[in-house]
Scaffold this motif. Structure first.
Motif, PDB file in Angstrom:
ATOM      1  N   PRO A 319      -5.440-101.597  45.529  1.00  0.00           N
ATOM      2  CA  PRO A 319      -5.536-101.120  44.142  1.00  0.00           C
ATOM      3  C   PRO A 319      -5.170-102.203  43.126  1.00  0.00           C
ATOM      4  O   PRO A 319      -4.342-103.067  43.417  1.00  0.00           O
ATOM      5  N   ALA A 320      -5.798-102.119  41.957  1.00  0.00           N
ATOM      6  CA  ALA A 320      -5.513-103.052  40.866  1.00  0.00           C
ATOM      7  C   ALA A 320      -4.532-102.442  39.866  1.00  0.00           C
ATOM      8  O   ALA A 320      -4.345-102.965  38.764  1.00  0.00           O
ATOM      9  N   GLY A 321      -3.927-101.321  40.257  1.00  0.00           N
ATOM     10  CA  GLY A 321      -2.971-100.642  39.380  1.00  0.00           C
ATOM     11  C   GLY A 321      -2.684 -99.255  39.927  1.00  0.00           C
ATOM     12  O   GLY A 321      -3.094 -98.915  41.050  1.00  0.00           O
ATOM     13  N   GLY A 322      -1.973 -98.455  39.147  1.00  0.00           N
ATOM     14  CA  GLY A 322      -1.730 -97.069  39.539  1.00  0.00           C
ATOM     15  C   GLY A 322      -0.561 -96.904  40.480  1.00  0.00           C
ATOM     16  O   GLY A 322       0.408 -97.680  40.432  1.00  0.00           O
ATOM     17  N   MET A 323      -0.676 -95.928  41.378  1.00  0.00           N
ATOM     18  CA  MET A 323       0.458 -95.522  42.204  1.00  0.00           C
ATOM     19  C   MET A 323       0.128 -95.364  43.686  1.00  0.00           C
ATOM     20  O   MET A 323       1.030 -95.174  44.496  1.00  0.00           O
ATOM     21  N   PHE A 324      -1.192 -95.403  44.017  1.00  0.00           N
ATOM     22  CA  PHE A 324      -1.574 -94.989  45.371  1.00  0.00           C
ATOM     23  C   PHE A 324      -2.414 -96.014  46.120  1.00  0.00           C
ATOM     24  O   PHE A 324      -3.213 -96.747  45.533  1.00  0.00           O
ATOM     25  N   LEU A 325      -2.246 -95.956  47.421  1.00  0.00           N
ATOM     26  CA  LEU A 325      -3.013 -96.749  48.372  1.00  0.00           C
ATOM     27  C   LEU A 325      -3.626 -95.776  49.384  1.00  0.00           C
ATOM     28  O   LEU A 325      -3.010 -94.768  49.739  1.00  0.00           O
ATOM     29  N   TRP A 326      -4.818 -96.105  49.857  1.00  0.00           N
ATOM     30  CA  TRP A 326      -5.569 -95.187  50.715  1.00  0.00           C
ATOM     31  C   TRP A 326      -5.777 -95.857  52.067  1.00  0.00           C
ATOM     32  O   TRP A 326      -6.277 -96.972  52.122  1.00  0.00           O
ATOM     33  N   LEU A 327      -5.384 -95.208  53.119  1.00  0.00           N
ATOM     34  CA  LEU A 327      -5.493 -95.788  54.464  1.00  0.00           C
ATOM     35  C   LEU A 327      -6.544 -95.062  55.291  1.00  0.00           C
ATOM     36  O   LEU A 327      -6.772 -93.855  55.093  1.00  0.00           O
ATOM     37  N   ARG A 328      -7.138 -95.803  56.208  1.00  0.00           N
ATOM     38  CA  ARG A 328      -8.033 -95.165  57.167  1.00  0.00           C
ATOM     39  C   ARG A 328      -7.605 -95.581  58.565  1.00  0.00           C
ATOM     40  O   ARG A 328      -7.525 -96.777  58.879  1.00  0.00           O
ATOM     41  N   LEU A 329      -7.317 -94.586  59.379  1.00  0.00           N
ATOM     42  CA  LEU A 329      -6.853 -94.816  60.754  1.00  0.00           C
ATOM     43  C   LEU A 329      -8.038 -95.182  61.640  1.00  0.00           C
ATOM     44  O   LEU A 329      -9.187 -94.853  61.320  1.00  0.00           O
ATOM     45  N   ALA A 354      -7.015 -83.099  52.473  1.00  0.00           N
ATOM     46  CA  ALA A 354      -6.867 -82.164  51.353  1.00  0.00           C
ATOM     47  C   ALA A 354      -7.592 -82.629  50.096  1.00  0.00           C
ATOM     48  O   ALA A 354      -7.840 -81.837  49.185  1.00  0.00           O
ATOM     49  N   PHE A 355      -7.951 -83.916  50.036  1.00  0.00           N
ATOM     50  CA  PHE A 355      -8.559 -84.463  48.821  1.00  0.00           C
ATOM     51  C   PHE A 355     -10.081 -84.389  48.820  1.00  0.00           C
ATOM     52  O   PHE A 355     -10.716 -84.885  47.901  1.00  0.00           O
ATOM     53  N   TYR A 356     -10.651 -83.826  49.878  1.00  0.00           N
ATOM     54  CA  TYR A 356     -12.114 -83.744  49.965  1.00  0.00           C
ATOM     55  C   TYR A 356     -12.585 -82.338  49.605  1.00  0.00           C
ATOM     56  O   TYR A 356     -12.063 -81.346  50.127  1.00  0.00           O
ATOM     57  N   ALA A 357     -13.582 -82.264  48.726  1.00  0.00           N
ATOM     58  CA  ALA A 357     -14.178 -80.963  48.403  1.00  0.00           C
ATOM     59  C   ALA A 357     -14.998 -80.453  49.578  1.00  0.00           C
ATOM     60  O   ALA A 357     -15.142 -79.251  49.786  1.00  0.00           O
ATOM     61  N   GLU A 358     -15.561 -81.364  50.359  1.00  0.00           N
ATOM     62  CA  GLU A 358     -16.312 -80.997  51.568  1.00  0.00           C
ATOM     63  C   GLU A 358     -16.331 -82.199  52.511  1.00  0.00           C
ATOM     64  O   GLU A 358     -16.053 -83.311  52.092  1.00  0.00           O
ATOM     65  N   ASP A 359     -16.630 -81.953  53.779  1.00  0.00           N
ATOM     66  CA  ASP A 359     -16.738 -83.027  54.777  1.00  0.00           C
ATOM     67  C   ASP A 359     -15.550 -83.992  54.754  1.00  0.00           C
ATOM     68  O   ASP A 359     -15.712 -85.202  54.546  1.00  0.00           O
ATOM     69  N   ALA A 360     -14.377 -83.453  54.973  1.00  0.00           N
ATOM     70  CA  ALA A 360     -13.167 -84.270  54.928  1.00  0.00           C
ATOM     71  C   ALA A 360     -13.183 -85.336  56.015  1.00  0.00           C
ATOM     72  O   ALA A 360     -13.653 -85.098  57.130  1.00  0.00           O
ATOM     73  N   ASP A 361     -12.672 -86.504  55.657  1.00  0.00           N
ATOM     74  CA  ASP A 361     -12.480 -87.580  56.634  1.00  0.00           C
ATOM     75  C   ASP A 361     -11.043 -87.475  57.154  1.00  0.00           C
ATOM     76  O   ASP A 361     -10.098 -87.849  56.460  1.00  0.00           O
ATOM     77  N   ALA A 362     -10.909 -86.968  58.367  1.00  0.00           N
ATOM     78  CA  ALA A 362      -9.589 -86.668  58.926  1.00  0.00           C
ATOM     79  C   ALA A 362      -8.782 -87.923  59.237  1.00  0.00           C
ATOM     80  O   ALA A 362      -7.591 -87.839  59.525  1.00  0.00           O
ATOM     81  N   ARG A 363      -9.439 -89.091  59.180  1.00  0.00           N
ATOM     82  CA  ARG A 363      -8.722 -90.339  59.507  1.00  0.00           C
ATOM     83  C   ARG A 363      -7.996 -90.928  58.297  1.00  0.00           C
ATOM     84  O   ARG A 363      -7.294 -91.931  58.429  1.00  0.00           O
ATOM     85  N   THR A 364      -8.186 -90.341  57.110  1.00  0.00           N
ATOM     86  CA  THR A 364      -7.618 -90.937  55.892  1.00  0.00           C
ATOM     87  C   THR A 364      -6.238 -90.372  55.566  1.00  0.00           C
ATOM     88  O   THR A 364      -5.888 -89.251  55.948  1.00  0.00           O
ATOM     89  N   LEU A 365      -5.473 -91.162  54.834  1.00  0.00           N
ATOM     90  CA  LEU A 365      -4.195 -90.685  54.316  1.00  0.00           C
ATOM     91  C   LEU A 365      -3.835 -91.457  53.048  1.00  0.00           C
ATOM     92  O   LEU A 365      -4.331 -92.571  52.820  1.00  0.00           O
ATOM     93  N   ARG A 366      -2.976 -90.836  52.229  1.00  0.00           N
ATOM     94  CA  ARG A 366      -2.559 -91.434  50.953  1.00  0.00           C
ATOM     95  C   ARG A 366      -1.098 -91.865  51.013  1.00  0.00           C
ATOM     96  O   ARG A 366      -0.253 -91.094  51.489  1.00  0.00           O
ATOM     97  N   LEU A 367      -0.845 -93.073  50.542  1.00  0.00           N
ATOM     98  CA  LEU A 367       0.533 -93.561  50.421  1.00  0.00           C
ATOM     99  C   LEU A 367       0.830 -93.859  48.949  1.00  0.00           C
ATOM    100  O   LEU A 367       0.009 -94.493  48.267  1.00  0.00           O
ATOM    101  N   SER A 368       1.975 -93.439  48.495  1.00  0.00           N
ATOM    102  CA  SER A 368       2.446 -93.840  47.169  1.00  0.00           C
ATOM    103  C   SER A 368       3.350 -95.046  47.326  1.00  0.00           C
ATOM    104  O   SER A 368       4.226 -95.058  48.190  1.00  0.00           O
ATOM    105  N   PHE A 369       3.158 -96.050  46.484  1.00  0.00           N
ATOM    106  CA  PHE A 369       4.032 -97.230  46.566  1.00  0.00           C
ATOM    107  C   PHE A 369       5.049 -97.272  45.431  1.00  0.00           C
ATOM    108  O   PHE A 369       5.727 -98.288  45.253  1.00  0.00           O
ATOM    109  N   VAL A 370       5.170 -96.167  44.659  1.00  0.00           N
ATOM    110  CA  VAL A 370       6.030 -96.260  43.470  1.00  0.00           C
ATOM    111  C   VAL A 370       7.406 -95.606  43.617  1.00  0.00           C
ATOM    112  O   VAL A 370       8.320 -95.918  42.861  1.00  0.00           O
TER     113      VAL A 370
END
Lengths: 393, 393
Positions: A319-329, A354-370
């Protein structure tokens, strides 16, 4: 026996995954990378203490009285002045956090069964705010530069089935941390205008850039085609619940009526507190300190990921800013299944599904770095690596 | 051209009559008996200033951070302790004013086209909060003692058409000022239980009694059959927007999910402020001063009505507490038509028609006796008499 009948929409309301996880992570010894809690050391506590004394001493009766649903005039003016396109204060509605803006827009623009478009993935809180109005929510293909305008055109629909709006978070997106490029913004705004599709632009993180500000908002490019939402939660403090929405003149009165019915008005005291703190260019001095802190923490997390997770085949956003990083297993792993093993090892995150309206990618996760310190981040990422290895065994 | 399509419910949202009138009455020289604004001299400004310094000094970071959607635990405990039946803090949800409680209940219990019952007349803000969920709202016959239980039984309906709940404000009702008698309460609770009909009990004014407290709440008589709403707006200050809802255990989770989606949580700072102020029995010392003031102002208004309006054939209610008095003009007069003539003469009120779900009585109007001083009340009622006479000429 009383015969309680729940509304049909109640079946579509679910406990917030994030808030349920947050409860677990309040246990001592857990380092939480789950919640999007701003670093508390950035809260200008003394400035608020001074402002509270000022406001109550000078205008106590007004600060504690009922007030206009539109919001406190000087705060509306400050918001209008802060935006990089011509906004009249009459277009600014102060909301009880920008989450409320999502609720009001949903009430005004969504009919049961109507279509709403979102990014892939998208902000969970928006999905939750839209759900009670019972739309059909559909995901538009998105990559790390933002929305795919061709897929948008393919999904916009027509007639009664035409999407009511596209919800988009262009800056340091929650959850992915990605930022929509200048080219993609211009393309999106032009395509949306051609399609006659309203844009709902959410910008809670735009001020939290690291090296350079993000490109201009979508709303600056076509104000009549956009509703814009902003927040004081990330640049001042979330506990005051202060956000705002900027809407075209013919939409504003309906948002205002929905606001009146929802909570009459946002707390007058809080609005006056923030208006007081904002004086004399406070944010110009304060926000750079938040940017520097978050950039350091993001760099610490990126370094820890490189050290501990690169060898495991995990990939992540930068990320170039903000609070979150997105990982894929790596293939074969599921973030929801990983979570209890991670919590066992002292680290929490939010599974991406939980962040997908449809067809969720179960390998993803969100990390906050703040929220966690640099040291905690290192410890937490090492623990996460351990949890991942335990699942591969 | 962007194609903005409003939700069907938007057509049912209308500007608040009261708030529009309030704007007119902000003109200097107008004595407003229109708004339900608590007397600002009752706001404990110093106590709030002390509490703000305490809370920010001691727990600043927590007070400014995101917090649990349920509310601040000590405040939930204080609410549970204050209620005259056994309430567990887990049943208490802190809301952004009790207006938000109406919005949340509407979301959870009202489907489009479902039936909801209200008093005749009823609180306008409730009608506005229910409207976006598109119910059919029907009025149950009511007299000065409260709801007519036989008419309730006749209107409750059955099967899919059964009313979802009855909304009732038993103490010093807004708009009429009336209080439901002990006998009528007991009868209503028993009949509602027989009918299996949930009760939504609103009690913002219950503490503002003059000579004696009102009878026990409906909810105390059948907690499993009732949702109860309360507010700090009238006993402390409305500008903090703090209310609460108490719900049966199987309804609570859905209200909580609606709350999360609506604004995440009520401002943490405000909740901690009020919890701080409430300590050491503050309300036991403070609320009696409000009661005394409002009783004197009510007596002043009753005396002025006797002097100026009795000769004109106007009739009115004699409230035992609260903030409002209800007038009925003689035949041939219309309160909405009277309003501009009254404003011309320097006094504002709210025409009663807005408070009826159906079959409005155009001769009624609501007066607040709490915002204007005793002297202003005398002047205002004389001006109102003049306005009435001008219409009869």
């Amino acid at each position: 026996m009383t015969n309680w009948t729940l509304a049909q929409r109640a079946a579509r309301m679910n406990p917030s995954v994030i808030r349920e996880i947050l409860k677990v992570t309040e246990r001592p010894g857990i380092i939480s990378l789950a919640g999007g809690l701003p670093a508390p050391q950035t809260f200008p506590i003394e400035a608020f203490a001074d402002a509270a004394a000022q406001v109550l001493g000078r205008d106590g009766a007004a600060a504690l009285q009922y007030a206009a649903s539109e919001g406190y005039a000087p705060l509306r003016q400050a918001v209008a002045d802060s935006l990089p396109w011509e906004v009249h204060p009459d277009q600014v509605l102060i909301t009880t956090g920008s989450q409320q803006a999502l609720d009001l827009v949903a009430k005004v623009l969504i009919d049961e069964g109507s279509r709403v478009l979102v990014e892939t993935p998208t902000y969970l809180g928006a999905l939750q705010a839209f759900a009670p109005m019972q739309p059909r929510i559909e995901a538009v293909a998105s990559d790390e530069d933002g929305i795919d305008a061709d897929d948008l055109a393919a999904k916009v629909g027509s007639g009664a089935d035409k999407a009511r709006f596209l919800y988009v978070l262009p800056n340091f997106q929650n959850p992915t941390g990605r930022t929509m490029t200048e080219a993609r913004r211009q393309q999106l705004v032009e395509r949306a205008a051609q399609l006659g599709l309203p844009l709902l632009e959410d910008n809670p993180y735009g001020d939290l850039w690291f090296d350079q500000p993000p490109p201009a908002p979508l709303s600056a490019r076509n104000p009549e085609g956009c509703i814009y939402m902003g927040s004081f939660s990330k640049v001042l403090a979330p506990g005051l619940r202060l956000g705002f929405v900027v809407a075209p003149a013919h939409i504003y009165p309906k948002l205002l009526q929905a606001k009146q019915a929802a909570d009459l008005h946002t707390p007058s005291f809080n609005q006056r507190l923030v208006a007081e703190v904002l004086q004399h260019g406070f944010l110009e001095r304060h926000v750079p300190t938040i940017r520097q802190l978050y950039q350091r923490q993001c760099q610490a997390m990126l370094a820890a990921l490189e050290q501990h997770l690169a060898p495991l085949g995990v990939s992540w956003s930068r990320p170039a800013g903000g609070m979150f990083l997105w990982l894929r297993l790596p293939a074969g792993l599921d973030a929801l299944e990983l979570l209890p093993r991670a919590v066992q090892r002292g680290v929490a995150f939010v599974p991406g599904a939980a962040f997908y309206a449809e067809d969720a990618d179960a390998r993803t996760l969100r990390l906050s770095f703040v929220t966690a310190s640099e040291e905690q981040i290192g410890t937490a990422i090492a623990a996460l690596a351990d949890a991942i290895r335990s699942g591969c065994a």
